[in-house]
Design a protein around this motif. Structure first.
Motif, PDB file in Angstrom:
ATOM      1  N   HIS A 152     -45.020 -33.884  -5.976  1.00 38.83           N
ATOM      2  CA  HIS A 152     -45.856 -32.732  -5.625  1.00 38.83           C
ATOM      3  C   HIS A 152     -45.009 -31.404  -5.706  1.00 38.83           C
ATOM      4  N   LEU A 153     -43.825 -31.793  -5.116  1.00 33.42           N
ATOM      5  CA  LEU A 153     -43.155 -30.195  -5.124  1.00 33.42           C
ATOM      6  C   LEU A 153     -42.992 -29.951  -6.494  1.00 33.42           C
ATOM      7  N   MET A 154     -42.520 -31.006  -7.403  1.00 29.53           N
ATOM      8  CA  MET A 154     -42.220 -30.469  -8.573  1.00 29.53           C
ATOM      9  C   MET A 154     -43.515 -29.884  -9.452  1.00 29.53           C
ATOM     10  N   ALA A 155     -44.530 -30.449  -9.247  1.00 31.58           N
ATOM     11  CA  ALA A 155     -45.797 -29.878  -9.553  1.00 31.58           C
ATOM     12  C   ALA A 155     -46.156 -28.438  -9.230  1.00 31.58           C
ATOM     13  N   LEU A 156     -45.706 -28.111  -7.785  1.00 31.81           N
ATOM     14  CA  LEU A 156     -46.008 -26.623  -7.328  1.00 31.81           C
ATOM     15  C   LEU A 156     -44.916 -25.879  -7.666  1.00 31.81           C
ATOM     16  N   LEU A 157     -43.898 -26.292  -8.527  1.00 32.23           N
ATOM     17  CA  LEU A 157     -42.710 -25.192  -8.995  1.00 32.23           C
ATOM     18  C   LEU A 157     -43.427 -24.070  -9.795  1.00 32.23           C
ATOM     19  N   SER A 158     -44.534 -24.433 -10.400  1.00 34.80           N
ATOM     20  CA  SER A 158     -45.053 -23.425 -11.654  1.00 34.80           C
ATOM     21  C   SER A 158     -46.233 -22.498 -11.005  1.00 34.80           C
TER      22      SER A 158
END
Length: 606
Positions: A152-158
């Protein structure tokens, strides 16, 4: 009188302090949502930069209520965001604050908040999580407890540059070993973070770079992957090399050097790769950039690790290449080569062996003859190391005219050059022959010496005192120097002891007096100077032990009964009240001071 510990705060005072904070907490329970929101906003303003207020609110139970409001579906997004901001502010207080927040299970609540569609609320939660996870009291494992968190954190990077900055910072602080590296790597950390290296935000670029440095550390899998990653058509190693350039901030240069180093150690970059090797076949400009980057990399590698310094120096032809770099046409390459040698010169073993074998001092002295200040600063700093007492290069450097060169540096307008010039002279004077000391004093001149003793730069002053202390060592040398420069030196000592200087400066000055007091004839310059004697007496009773000890060294040398005239000196000092002070100091709780006083008193009894 016994020294008592400070008593705990009285209950009446504690009640008064907490009562003034209670109304902030009470407002969190108001039935009117608007009043609750305003209460949280007022609390936010009250805790900014106020650790006492933060501690009070935590004691009064604000954290559970804030977390409750943050998680309630009926709470407005604005209220939830303000709650996250206040919690983040509380986390910026003491480590005990963070422990209290962790005890209230703040991390699961904030991670749940990241599922919100509202970006401002997500950013506030991430900012708070960043503060908590960067605290040394927070276990990194808490980030990995729930397997859904990392993806989920990876997805929020953008989502925004703030989510990028905070998430990268969380990753770099919570990646502590191969297990964590594997988790982040398997969830696409390399691909998701790589493009952030070209962000318009310096903070984002820097945090992304730090992520790569912790991911690649002792990890061949990550390192091998990084070599082939493209960002805007450019390979990652090339980007790291660009980040090593001198126009980049030091923090960025060092972190990118770490990345390249870890990749090199893991075998991902060969030792003859173009971004590391010194022999290049590209065009001259590109070759200069890579040479510069390589020297910087080796300088960073060898800065604090003796084993790495040894490996660098033992690499075939490496010292020859670095020494050759000192005469490069490019100023940037010459500077990087000097920095590299300066880093390697921190090794006592290498100063005694490799630096002597390659006669590094010769090209270095040539560099020092005519170079811009930026090179002179590093080169003269390295010369300080080569002039240490155990360095075999010291003698040939002295013979090559170093005294005049260094005395010239002390007159520079650049404080760093003045410091290095006097520092090198200080090293040169340590346990030196009388002739060398005389050469230093003659070349420097007493006028320049005293100008340096009134220099506005503290480092210059301290190193000048160090030089004077080294010059005034060994009795024949002390007597000789004081016979010709005694009046001026005593004036300088008086001015410093009367001036507004820190403890270290005055301690050094008293140590110089102690050295003078060790002379055979020089000690009379103290005994005939009532002003100086009164100052020594004053510092014997000073509140700072360092100054008392330094003053005691003066007295010990003056009263030593095996030396001619000791009885007259003892009598004069007794009349001044020195013996009474010695008796008092012999009862000091400080063992060194007590022993020194007792030893001095024994001289009176012998």
């Amino acid at each position: 009188m016994a020294c008592l510990l400070e008593t705990p705060i009285r209950m009446s005072v504690l009640s008064e302090v907490t009562a003034s904070s209670r109304h902030y907490v009470d407002r969190l329970f108001d039935p009117d949502p608007q009043k609750v929101l305003q209460g949280v906003i007022d609390m936010k303003n009250a805790v900014i930069g106020n650790n006492k207020q933060k501690a009070n609110l935590i004691v009064l139970g604000a954290v559970p209520r804030l977390l409750y409001l943050l998680q309630q579906e009926t709470s407005s997004t604005e209220l939830k965001t303000e709650c996250a901001v206040v919690l983040g502010s509380l986390a910026m207080g003491t480590e005990n604050n963070v422990k209290s927040l962790l005890d209230c299970h703040i991390i699961p609540a904030l991670l749940q908040g990241l599922l919100s569609p509202d970006l401002k609320f997500i950013e506030a939660c991430l900012r708070c999580l960043r503060t908590i996870f960067t605290s040394p009291v927070t276990p990194e494992e808490l980030l990995y407890t729930d397997a859904t968190v990392i993806p989920h954190l990876m997805a929020l990077l953008s989502r925004s540059r703030y989510t990028q900055e905070y998430i990268c910072q969380i990753f770099s602080h919570c990646c502590k070993g191969p297990d964590h590296q594997t988790i982040l790597f398997n969830h696409g950390a390399v691909q998701n973070i790589a493009h952030l290296l070209t962000s318009v935000s310096y903070k984002v670029r820097m945090q992304a770079l730090k992520c790569f440095s912790v991911l690649a550390f002792e990890n061949p899998q990550v390192s091998m992957t990084l070599v082939n990653v493209l960002v805007d058509g450019e390979l990652l190693p090339q980007i790291f090399v660009k980040m090593l350039q001198r126009d980049k901030p030091i923090e960025m240069q060092l972190t990118s050097a770490k990345c390249l180093t870890y990749m090199c150690r893991a075998g991902a970059i060969r030792t003859d790769d173009n971004c590391i090797v010194l022999k290049l076949d590209h065009d001259l400009k590109h070759a200069h950039e890579l040479r510069q980057a390589a020297f910087k990399l080796y300088a960073s590698l060898g800065a604090n690790d003796e084993d790495i310094r040894k490996k660098i120096i033992e690499t075939e032809n490496m010292m020859d290449r670095i020494v050759t770099g000192l005469s490069e046409s490019s100023v940037k390459v010459r500077l990087a080569a000097v920095r590299c040698l300066h880093s390697l010169s921190r090794s006592v073993q290498q100063l005694r062996t490799s630096f002597q074998d390659h006669a590094v001092w010769k090209p270095l002295m040539k560099v020092l003859q005519n170079a811009p200040d930026e090179i002179l600063v590093v080169a003269s700093s390295m010369l300080c190391n080569l002039l240490l007492e155990f360095s075999p290069s010291k003698e040939p450097i002295l013979e090559s005219g170093a005294v005049e060169l260094l005395c010239g540096l002390t007159q520079s307008e650049n404080p760093a050059l003045r410091v290095n010039g006097i520092w090198a002279l200080m090293n040169m004077a340590f346990q030196a022959e009388q002739k060398i000391k005389a050469d230093i004093l003659r070349s420097l001149s007493t006028e320049q010496l005293f100008r340096l003793l009134s220099d506005s730069d503290l480092n210059v002053l301290m190193k000048t005192l160090g030089l004077l202390r080294n010059l005034l060592s060994t009795r024949p040398h002390i007597d000789k120097i004081m016979s010709t420069h005694g009046k001026q030196i005593m004036q300088a000592v008086t001015l410093i002891l009367e001036g507004e200087h820190n403890i270290e400066v005055k301690e050094q000055t008293l140590c110089i007096l102690a050295n003078i007091a060790d002379g055979t004839t020089a000690k009379e310059l103290i005994m005939t100077n009532d002003d100086i004697l009164q100052k020594i007496k004053y510092y014997m009773g000073h509140s700072h032990v360092k100054l008392q000890l330094a003053a005691m060294f003066c007295i010990s040398n003056l009263v030593w009964n095996e030396e001619e005239g000791s009885q007259e000196r003892q009598d004069k000092l007794r009349d001044m009240g020195i013996v009474d002070i010695l008796h008092k100091l012999s009862q000091s709780p400080d063992s060194n001071l007590c022993d020194k006083a007792k030893t001095a008193l024994q001289q009176y009894l012998a």
